[in-house]
Design a protein around this motif. Sequence first.
Motif, mmCIF file in Angstrom:
data_model
loop_
_atom_site.group_PDB
_atom_site.id
_atom_site.type_symbol
_atom_site.label_atom_id
_atom_site.label_comp_id
_atom_site.label_asym_id
_atom_site.label_seq_id
_atom_site.Cartn_x
_atom_site.Cartn_y
_atom_site.Cartn_z
ATOM 1 N N LEU A 184 37.901 26.185 72.371
ATOM 2 C CA LEU A 184 37.126 27.390 72.471
ATOM 3 C C LEU A 184 36.314 27.843 71.196
ATOM 4 O O LEU A 184 35.625 28.982 71.193
ATOM 5 N N GLY A 185 36.444 27.105 70.134
ATOM 6 C CA GLY A 185 35.535 27.509 69.041
ATOM 7 C C GLY A 185 36.213 28.775 68.221
ATOM 8 O O GLY A 185 35.176 29.424 67.675
ATOM 9 N N LEU A 186 37.215 29.254 68.662
ATOM 10 C CA LEU A 186 37.752 30.238 67.704
ATOM 11 C C LEU A 186 38.264 29.931 66.478
ATOM 12 O O LEU A 186 39.675 29.568 66.492
ATOM 13 N N THR A 187 37.712 29.724 65.437
ATOM 14 C CA THR A 187 38.367 29.129 64.177
ATOM 15 C C THR A 187 38.585 29.860 63.255
ATOM 16 O O THR A 187 39.187 29.583 62.017
ATOM 17 N N GLY A 188 38.854 31.334 63.503
ATOM 18 C CA GLY A 188 39.422 32.365 62.424
ATOM 19 C C GLY A 188 40.963 31.837 62.435
ATOM 20 O O GLY A 188 41.333 32.110 61.283
ATOM 21 N N SER A 189 41.779 31.572 63.358
ATOM 22 C CA SER A 189 43.119 31.163 63.096
ATOM 23 C C SER A 189 42.952 29.628 62.219
ATOM 24 O O SER A 189 42.409 28.754 62.901
ATOM 25 N N LYS A 190 43.587 29.619 61.066
ATOM 26 C CA LYS A 190 43.627 28.551 60.201
ATOM 27 C C LYS A 190 44.699 27.379 60.534
ATOM 28 O O LYS A 190 45.685 27.737 61.071
ATOM 29 N N GLN A 191 44.281 26.007 60.278
ATOM 30 C CA GLN A 191 45.188 25.117 60.394
ATOM 31 C C GLN A 191 45.482 24.584 58.973
ATOM 32 O O GLN A 191 44.790 23.901 58.443
ATOM 33 N N GLY A 192 46.548 25.239 58.628
ATOM 34 C CA GLY A 192 47.142 24.837 57.126
ATOM 35 C C GLY A 192 48.200 23.772 57.265
ATOM 36 O O GLY A 192 47.815 22.764 57.216
ATOM 37 N N CYS A 193 49.307 23.947 57.226
ATOM 38 C CA CYS A 193 50.203 22.989 57.090
ATOM 39 C C CYS A 193 50.339 22.384 58.322
ATOM 40 O O CYS A 193 50.678 21.092 58.483
ATOM 41 N N ASP A 194 50.081 22.719 59.614
ATOM 42 C CA ASP A 194 50.209 22.316 61.018
ATOM 43 C C ASP A 194 51.578 22.104 61.210
ATOM 44 O O ASP A 194 51.663 21.196 62.193
ATOM 45 N N LYS A 195 52.566 22.336 60.955
ATOM 46 C CA LYS A 195 53.997 22.305 60.931
ATOM 47 C C LYS A 195 55.018 23.521 60.947
ATOM 48 O O LYS A 195 56.046 23.378 60.946
ATOM 49 N N GLY A 196 54.405 24.513 61.075
ATOM 50 C CA GLY A 196 55.225 25.666 61.210
ATOM 51 C C GLY A 196 55.550 26.378 59.682
ATOM 52 O O GLY A 196 56.454 27.036 59.881
ATOM 53 N N ASP A 197 55.120 25.855 58.820
ATOM 54 C CA ASP A 197 55.614 26.451 57.569
ATOM 55 C C ASP A 197 54.649 27.645 56.754
ATOM 56 O O ASP A 197 55.208 28.170 56.229
ATOM 57 N N CYS A 198 53.529 27.583 57.057
ATOM 58 C CA CYS A 198 52.455 28.479 56.151
ATOM 59 C C CYS A 198 52.187 29.672 56.615
ATOM 60 O O CYS A 198 51.865 30.624 56.183
ATOM 61 N N GLY A 199 52.126 29.815 58.076
ATOM 62 C CA GLY A 199 51.636 31.044 58.603
ATOM 63 C C GLY A 199 50.281 31.404 58.873
ATOM 64 O O GLY A 199 49.890 32.300 59.513
ATOM 65 N N ALA A 200 49.410 30.365 58.549
ATOM 66 C CA ALA A 200 48.096 30.553 58.572
ATOM 67 C C ALA A 200 47.479 30.488 59.841
ATOM 68 O O ALA A 200 46.338 31.114 60.131
ATOM 69 N N CYS A 201 48.170 30.201 60.895
ATOM 70 C CA CYS A 201 47.763 29.829 62.203
ATOM 71 C C CYS A 201 48.215 31.010 63.169
ATOM 72 O O CYS A 201 48.019 31.138 64.278
ATOM 73 N N THR A 202 48.966 32.364 62.375
ATOM 74 C CA THR A 202 49.625 33.309 63.363
ATOM 75 C C THR A 202 48.693 33.931 64.279
ATOM 76 O O THR A 202 47.784 34.207 63.671
ATOM 77 N N VAL A 203 48.847 34.037 65.536
ATOM 78 C CA VAL A 203 48.122 34.764 66.226
ATOM 79 C C VAL A 203 49.090 35.609 67.045
ATOM 80 O O VAL A 203 50.543 35.576 67.053
ATOM 81 N N LEU A 204 48.875 36.601 67.868
ATOM 82 C CA LEU A 204 49.835 37.341 68.595
ATOM 83 C C LEU A 204 49.886 36.986 70.005
ATOM 84 O O LEU A 204 48.975 36.632 70.769
ATOM 85 N N LEU A 205 51.064 36.733 70.708
ATOM 86 C CA LEU A 205 51.209 36.402 72.130
ATOM 87 C C LEU A 205 51.884 37.520 72.688
ATOM 88 O O LEU A 205 53.324 37.852 72.257
#
Length: 251
Positions: free
Chosen positions: A32-53
């Motif tokens: 979707l091109g929504l690149t605000g959520s960051k891809q940091g560790c990509d394994k659940g360690d850093c929180g950079a990808c946090t969004v709300l569900l």
Amino acid sequence: MKAIVALTINGDRHEVAVPEHWTLLEALRYGLGLTGSKQGCDKGDCGACTVLLDDVPVLACITPVWEAEGGHVTTVEGLAGPGALSPLQQAFAETGAAQCGFCTPGILMSAHALLLRDPAPTRDAIKDALAGNLCRCTGYTKILDAVELAAQRLKAVELQERSGGADERKSGGDAASSGSVGASPTVPATAGVRADTLASAGSAGEWPDANGHVHANAAGPTPTDAHADATAPGRTEFIRSSAPPLFRSEG
Ligand code: FES
Ligand code: FES
């Protein structure tokens, strides 16, 4: 193999074809091109990808995309109103809580979720809420300060609303007792009413953002924008203000 996934993101419904094994983060960023959520560790360690569900923070990098179907996803792109930062974003900017900024979207979302459920969090509650978000730059102090600043502003608006509501009830009561038609002593605490109250010093403008929240502009000597949750009468979600001196950061 690809599948069509229906997602509601920041209030907008999307149908996107993605590989079945993709995560929510991959669908957001690469589908979707929504690149605000960051891809940091990509394994659940850093929180950079946090969004709300459904207003609960999740790590999008380890959330299968299909788990978000039927829910409401909020990303950092959904925080601000048109042309206006959210109070949290404003506070981060003012306090220097964002340096390189890579962790910032995830931290904003964790903090946003905290303020949704606890508008007046203690310092320890803020630390707990942000425990899963790593930052390599700031040393965290400014981040905690920023969340506190946003919470203080939220509180200020709440007090303003209460006193405005009391004034409205009083004037409604006076009008009712004097026999005026159309005045109600118990005005429901809807976002629209609060917007009018906040705008009492000048002309008001309102707009709903992507999440169905209503923003209100108040013109006047101390311009204040309220971001009120239209779906939860009586609850203000957050506030953007012109940073009254009382709440400016000292350091
Ligand atoms: S990128 Fe998701 S936790 Fe690090
Ligand atoms: S501001 Fe650089 S990682 Fe947090």
